[in-house]
Design an enzyme around this catalytic site. Structure first.
Site, PDB file in Angstrom:
ATOM      1  N   VAL A   1       0.848  -1.202   0.000  1.00  0.00           N
ATOM      2  CA  VAL A   1       0.000   0.000   0.000  1.00  0.00           C
ATOM      3  C   VAL A   1       0.880   1.248   0.000  1.00  0.00           C
ATOM      4  O   VAL A   1       0.621   2.228  -0.713  1.00  0.00           O
ATOM      5  CB  VAL A   1      -0.952  -0.006   1.210  1.00  0.00           C
ATOM      6  CG1 VAL A   1      -1.670   1.340   1.335  1.00  0.00           C
ATOM      7  CG2 VAL A   1      -1.968  -1.128   1.079  1.00  0.00           C
ATOM      8  N   HIS A   2       1.936   1.212   0.801  1.00  0.00           N
ATOM      9  CA  HIS A   2       2.868   2.337   0.864  1.00  0.00           C
ATOM     10  C   HIS A   2       3.517   2.586  -0.496  1.00  0.00           C
ATOM     11  O   HIS A   2       3.678   3.740  -0.936  1.00  0.00           O
ATOM     12  CB  HIS A   2       3.940   2.043   1.925  1.00  0.00           C
ATOM     13  CG  HIS A   2       4.938   3.140   2.096  1.00  0.00           C
ATOM     14  ND1 HIS A   2       6.292   2.949   1.920  1.00  0.00           N
ATOM     15  CD2 HIS A   2       4.787   4.468   2.408  1.00  0.00           C
ATOM     16  CE1 HIS A   2       6.927   4.093   2.143  1.00  0.00           C
ATOM     17  NE2 HIS A   2       6.038   5.022   2.441  1.00  0.00           N
TER      18      HIS A   2
END
Length: 523
Positions: free
Chosen positions: A342-343
């Site tokens: 996600v990062h």
């Protein structure tokens, strides 16, 4: 000590086996006897004491202004080309007023060939049988290194002994790192049909490895009573060995120390080792330097294991990601990988498309700690791996996409360079790898082919290429590849940063895993 004189520091490898250490010290005593009154000290790279820097400090305190370090090793491999020169460079910085010199490794020397002949004849003399050398196979066992130049010297030595002494044939094997290993080599030699096999360990001293070689020879004799198996002595403490070291010291002081730079993998591109040109000279023995003489030997590696510390911006991003999604619906062992994806992607929905085969993250973590090698399809994945984390775990990376051999393979077989690089990894490393693919669908399809048709079993396959041509289909094939642990996703999203992120997440988890184990051991 006069200005024209010099002190000799014999730099040994070191051993956990006291027999090997004691023999090294006996050789040092013989060296002193034959050194014409020169100061001779010794030190070890690892395990035993004194360390090399302690030995150098001792000769300087005794008044030496000129010091020559001589590698106490038979062949010029990593220790003589890398570890010991890095020690010498550090000592030069510490003692700028001292004139330091470096001698060459022993390498092949006429006196060492003579000593090998002596050891073989002694072994033959212990036999009650009279068997012609034409009916004898000579098996020479080398230490084995990651340097092909050093390994090839064992083959050269063996050939010279075979022809010089009239053996029917000869065979080369190694105690580790290089192939064939001792047991495999002895089994192969037994199939050649000779009445006698003479096993010669080309080692300086006794130790754990020599004892294993002799045990393998005993096992061969027990399984093949029709073959006489003779065990020749290793070189050991002998005037020839001492004289070669003294000669190397003299050459070093006079600036005549020579190595085979023309075939050194650190200086020129050698087939299969092209990426190692220009590798920095740095030591690799810090944790085990003087280990057996330290009172803190056992806990030292545990206490020095640092946790992973993210950059403040990275840490704040991870806090936001952890708070911005309902992670309770996802197994805990997947959190680190998914949160870091996600990062990287900036998109919480990337979680929904991910696929993990059962136990993939745990298997990948343990494979990183055990195999310590990651193969990538393109250099962008390789460069996306966190260098500090790789170094802490001792993980090596390999990408062959730009190698000349990969280019030739791709051209000859009509495949992409990424697929050819994966094929080379299968040939080069076997099963003990993690494969991370972030660019080429053809690389995934080559993995699938090698697994199904050739039984390749990499420890984990991370397949996350991006694009529209063949991307969705190759990921579906990987997800169905039940023979190997795998991490992939559905659809066209992905890319090199995604593949690198998965491996980085597994490495961070591995660091945390080791940290927890260390805390439990100290508790």
């Amino acid at each position: 000590m006069s200005d024209n004189d010099y002190a000799i520091v014999l730099a040994g490898h070191g051993s956990r086996d006291p027999d090997g250490v004691n023999e090294f010290m006996a050789l040092v005593a013989l060296l002193r006897e034959r050194a014409g009154g020169r100061t001779v000290k010794h030190g070890f790279l690892e395990f035993a004491t004194p360390t090399i820097d302690e030995a150098v400090d001792a000769v300087i305190e005794a008044g030496a202004k000129k010091v020559v370090m001589v590698p106490g090793v038979l062949l010029a491999a990593t220790h003589a080309k890398n570890d010991m020169p890095s020690e010498l460079l550090a000592l030069q910085r510490t003692h700028p007023g001292v004139d330091f010199h470096f001698g060459a490794a022993m390498d092949l020397h006429p006196k060492l060939l003579q000593l090998c002949r002596e050891r073989i004849i002694e072994a033959e003399g212990r036999s009650a049988q009279s068997i012609s050398r034409a009916d004898t196979c000579l098996v020479v066992v080398g230490r084995g290194t990651s340097d092909p130049d050093a390994n090839s010297e064992i083959s050269k030595l063996t050939r010279m002994l075979e022809e010089g002494m009239g053996f029917g044939t000869s065979f080369v094997c190694y105690s580790g790192t290089a192939k064939p290993l001792v047991a495999d080599g002895l089994r192969a030699a037994a199939l050649l049909g000779y009445q006698r096999i003479v096993v010669l360990p080309y080692f300086l001293f006794d130790g754990v490895l020599v004892k294993r070689i002799y045990a393998a020879a005993d096992d061969l004799a027990a399984r093949h009573p029709e073959i006489e198996v003779l065990k020749a002595d290793y070189l050991g403490v002998h005037p020839h060995v001492a004289d070669v070291f003294l000669e190397r010291a003299q050459e070093g002081v006079e600036g005549r120390a020579t190595m085979n730079c023309a075939l050194c993998k650190y200086r020129v591109q050698i087939v299969g080792f092209e990426e190692q040109v220009g590798t920095p000279q740095q030591g690799h023995h810090g944790l085990v330097r003087g280990l057996l003489g330290r009172t803190d030997a056992a806990p030292a590696p545990l206490d020095n294991w640092p946790p992973y510390v993210p950059h403040p911006i990275e840490a704040e991003s991870m806090r936001i990601i952890q708070a911005g999604y309902d992670w309770s619906t996802i197994p805990a062992e997947l959190h680190t990988v998914l949160q870091r994806l996600v990062h990287t992607s900036g998109d919480f929905s990337s979680v929904d498309d991910m696929y993990f085969s059962p136990g993939a993250t745990e298997i990948g973590l343990r494979a990183l700690l055990r195999c310590r090698r990651v193969v990538t399809d393109v250099t962008m994945v390789q460069t996306g791996l966190k260098r500090a984390v790789l170094d802490q775990l001792g993980v090596e990376t390999w990408c062959g996409v730009h190698d000349e051999e990969t280019h030739l393979l791709a051209k000859t077989h009509g495949i992409t360079r990424s697929a050819a690089g994966i094929r080379r990894a299968w040939q080069k490393f076997g099963n003990d790898v993690i494969v991370a693919i972030g660019d080429a669908p053809t690389a995934i399809m080559e993995v699938v082919r090698l697994v199904r048709e050739h039984g390749w079993r990499p420890q984990l396959v991370v397949g996350l290429p991006v694009g529209f041509v063949g991307t969705r289909e190759c990921k579906e094939e990987l997800a169905r590849l039940l023979q190997v642990p795998r991490i992939t996703n559905r659809g066209t999203r992905g890319g090199s940063p995604w593949a690198a992120t998965v491996v980085n997440a597994l490495m961070i988890s591995a660091i945390e895993h080791v940290g927890r184990q260390n805390q439990e051991q100290r508790a």
